[in-house]
Design a protein around this motif. Structure first.
Motif, PDB file in Angstrom:
ATOM      1  N   THR A  23      -8.176   3.580  -3.324  1.00 19.97           N
ATOM      2  CA  THR A  23      -9.197   3.724  -2.284  1.00 19.97           C
ATOM      3  C   THR A  23     -10.013   4.992  -2.541  1.00 19.97           C
ATOM      4  OG1 THR A  23      -7.834   4.999  -0.740  1.00 19.97           O
ATOM      5  CG2 THR A  23      -7.677   2.605  -0.606  1.00 19.97           C
ATOM      6  N   SER A  66     -13.199   7.358  -0.718  1.00 20.33           N
ATOM      7  CA  SER A  66     -13.871   7.601   0.569  1.00 20.33           C
ATOM      8  C   SER A  66     -15.346   7.235   0.508  1.00 20.33           C
ATOM      9  CB  SER A  66     -13.734   9.073   0.950  1.00 20.33           C
ATOM     10  OG  SER A  66     -14.538   9.371   2.073  1.00 20.33           O
ATOM     11  N   HIS A  85     -11.594   0.096   9.355  1.00 23.58           N
ATOM     12  CA  HIS A  85     -10.644   0.536  10.377  1.00 23.58           C
ATOM     13  C   HIS A  85     -11.230   0.265  11.751  1.00 23.58           C
ATOM     14  CE1 HIS A  85      -8.340   3.244   7.592  1.00 23.58           C
ATOM     15  NE2 HIS A  85      -9.425   2.997   6.883  1.00 23.58           N
ATOM     16  N   LYS A 108      -7.793   7.803  -0.771  1.00 24.47           N
ATOM     17  CA  LYS A 108      -9.060   8.176  -0.116  1.00 24.47           C
ATOM     18  C   LYS A 108      -9.794   9.216  -0.960  1.00 24.47           C
ATOM     19  CE  LYS A 108      -7.425   7.196   4.617  1.00 24.47           C
ATOM     20  NZ  LYS A 108      -5.999   6.896   4.403  1.00 24.47           N
ATOM     21  N   TYR A 127     -15.127   5.731   6.233  1.00 23.15           N
ATOM     22  CA  TYR A 127     -15.051   6.867   7.169  1.00 23.15           C
ATOM     23  C   TYR A 127     -16.379   7.624   7.125  1.00 23.15           C
ATOM     24  CZ  TYR A 127      -9.948   6.527   7.593  1.00 23.15           C
ATOM     25  OH  TYR A 127      -8.667   6.123   7.851  1.00 23.15           O
ATOM     26  N   ASP A 187      -3.503   4.508  -1.706  1.00 23.61           N
ATOM     27  CA  ASP A 187      -4.508   4.899  -0.705  1.00 23.61           C
ATOM     28  C   ASP A 187      -4.769   6.396  -0.773  1.00 23.61           C
ATOM     29  OD1 ASP A 187      -6.254   4.839   1.416  1.00 23.61           O
ATOM     30  OD2 ASP A 187      -4.682   4.906   2.940  1.00 23.61           O
ATOM     31  N   GLU A 217     -13.130   3.299   1.491  1.00 23.28           N
ATOM     32  CA  GLU A 217     -12.593   3.591   2.827  1.00 23.28           C
ATOM     33  C   GLU A 217     -13.750   4.003   3.724  1.00 23.28           C
ATOM     34  OE1 GLU A 217      -9.715   3.884   4.516  1.00 23.28           O
ATOM     35  OE2 GLU A 217      -8.100   3.888   3.039  1.00 23.28           O
ATOM     36  N   GLN A 236     -11.484   0.230  -3.657  1.00 24.07           N
ATOM     37  CA  GLN A 236     -11.750  -0.137  -2.263  1.00 24.07           C
ATOM     38  C   GLN A 236     -12.392   1.073  -1.578  1.00 24.07           C
ATOM     39  OE1 GLN A 236      -7.628  -1.166  -1.029  1.00 24.07           O
ATOM     40  NE2 GLN A 236      -8.456  -3.226  -0.744  1.00 24.07           N
ATOM     41  N   ILE A 266     -12.523  -1.092   3.130  1.00 26.96           N
ATOM     42  CA  ILE A 266     -11.490  -1.144   4.168  1.00 26.96           C
ATOM     43  C   ILE A 266     -12.126  -0.766   5.491  1.00 26.96           C
ATOM     44  CG2 ILE A 266      -9.291  -0.162   4.950  1.00 26.96           C
ATOM     45  CD1 ILE A 266      -8.743   0.407   1.945  1.00 26.96           C
ATOM     46  N   GLU A 304       0.838  -1.208   0.000  1.00 30.82           N
ATOM     47  CA  GLU A 304       0.000   0.000   0.000  1.00 30.82           C
ATOM     48  C   GLU A 304       0.864   1.245   0.000  1.00 30.82           C
ATOM     49  OE1 GLU A 304      -2.831   0.329   3.264  1.00 30.82           O
ATOM     50  OE2 GLU A 304      -2.492   2.493   3.306  1.00 30.82           O
TER      51      GLU A 304
END
Lengths: 235, 235
Positions: free
Chosen positions: A106, A108, A157, A85, A135, A83, A133, A131, A155, A54
């Motif tokens: 990635t 968001s 977290h 986002k 959030y 990544d 993310e 992917q 993903i 990554e």
């Protein structure tokens, strides 16, 4: 006759079992140094034990997408994820990353659904993937909309509150992950994850486990081995 | 005597009026080229008419935070904002941008409240500011939490649906902006904005108007002039 039929069905069932089993989760290392030399040095000793590299957001902003290009040249056979986002301007940003050699980018969860669709369209040209993310205040309705447009990965977290409270993985985290898994989303799991946690996720469709500093340390190879051992035990 | 008092009060009121009036909104140009030379060429003819230079997310990823450094060297007196749309790792990312010469950084509304707080802490060291990028399902409760921690700015994008439908600015957009303005948030407004739209925002606390391609064109200076004329009319 009935017993033969039964036997046939049973062996069919047995032989087809691997088809229904999730593939083994991958091991992913996040490179989040603020300069490319530190990033390169941090991965060298452990690269052959990784499936996914990554380019973390920090490295991508610090050194630009050239960081993807440099890692791709050095590691032609790894999956590389950039990544970014991505929250807007997804077609251009996704193309920047893919042209530089990324397989996945990635995006968001806060991005507009059309922003996600545009990113996916570009990754499709490169046989890549988006992917999501996770959030912000995303909902299961959002998640279903992602699945409906063909998004396969997200993903997850560990919740920040859990991390701050020194709690490993909360029941709430695991329930959310199970719901996402149940609608067909493969999860990459991150947030201070250690090999001993992996059993928690054995019923999920886990795409990868992401670690950073733990793999960069002098015992990084051992830790990578421990991840693979745990993966082998539970998948 | 009473009339003198009245007169004094009146002139006090008049002289203090400008104190209660919002300051004039600024003109901001977003640089979103995928290479630094194109970005530099696009701003040269119009730079003296700008207050704020934005290193767009595309340029920041394409060329890294060096793009901030290069623009800062060339334009030492402009406000520079690095549009990172930070979602995580905010302390390191904010410091990267500020060290390179940015005054403001953007942080996603989807970021955890502690992520936003960490970004603010770093900008405070540099007398800089955080701008919240309003993407995703943010709420007025979120907005109040930002204000409570001392965040002063947010960026409002014309809703994508309005843009796709060819609608200028919807009533819904304007109501949301007014609510944000009413709790003390200064708005930077963007999304295909043209000088003729500016009157729509005259009751808002408008920090800046952001344009990109319109200012990069051969008639960019005229368009910048038109922005300033409209700003002068309504603020």
């Amino acid at each position: 006759m009935p017993s033969t039929v039964l036997k046939t069905s049973k062996s069919l069932l047995e032989s087809s079992k691997p088809l229904f089993k999730s593939p083994k989760p991958l091991l992913q290392m996040a490179l989040d140094a603020t300069d490319i030399d530190t990033a390169l040095a941090s991965i060298e000793h452990v690269a052959d034990k990784l499936d996914v590299i990554e380019i973390g957001t920090i490295l991508a902003f610090a050194h630009g997408v050239d960081s993807v290009r440099i890692l791709r040249e050095k590691y032609p056979n790894h999956i590389i994820v950039c990544d970014m986002k991505i929250t807007d301007a997804s077609a251009i940003l996704t193309r920047l990353a893919m042209d530089a050699g990324a397989n996945w980018v990635t995006v968001s969860a806060a991005a507009h659904i059309e922003t996600i669709r545009s990113a996916k369209k570009v990754t499709d040209e490169f046989d890549g993937e988006v992917q999501i993310e996770l959030y912000g205040h995303w909902t299961m309705e959002d998640a279903q909309a992602w699945v409906d447009m063909g998004i396969k990965q997200a993903i997850y977290h560990r919740s920040r509150d859990a991390e701050l409270a020194g709690v490993s993985w909360t029941e709430e985290d695991l329930i959310k992950m199970q719901k996402l898994s149940d609608i067909g989303i493969e999860l990459s799991i991150t947030g201070g994850i250690v090999p001993d946690d992996l059993h928690l996720f054995k019923n999920l469709s886990a795409k990868s486990f992401i670690a950073g500093r733990a793999l960069a340390g002098s015992n990084g190879r051992d830790i990578a081995e421990n991840f693979h051992t745990e993966i082998g035990k539970h998948w």
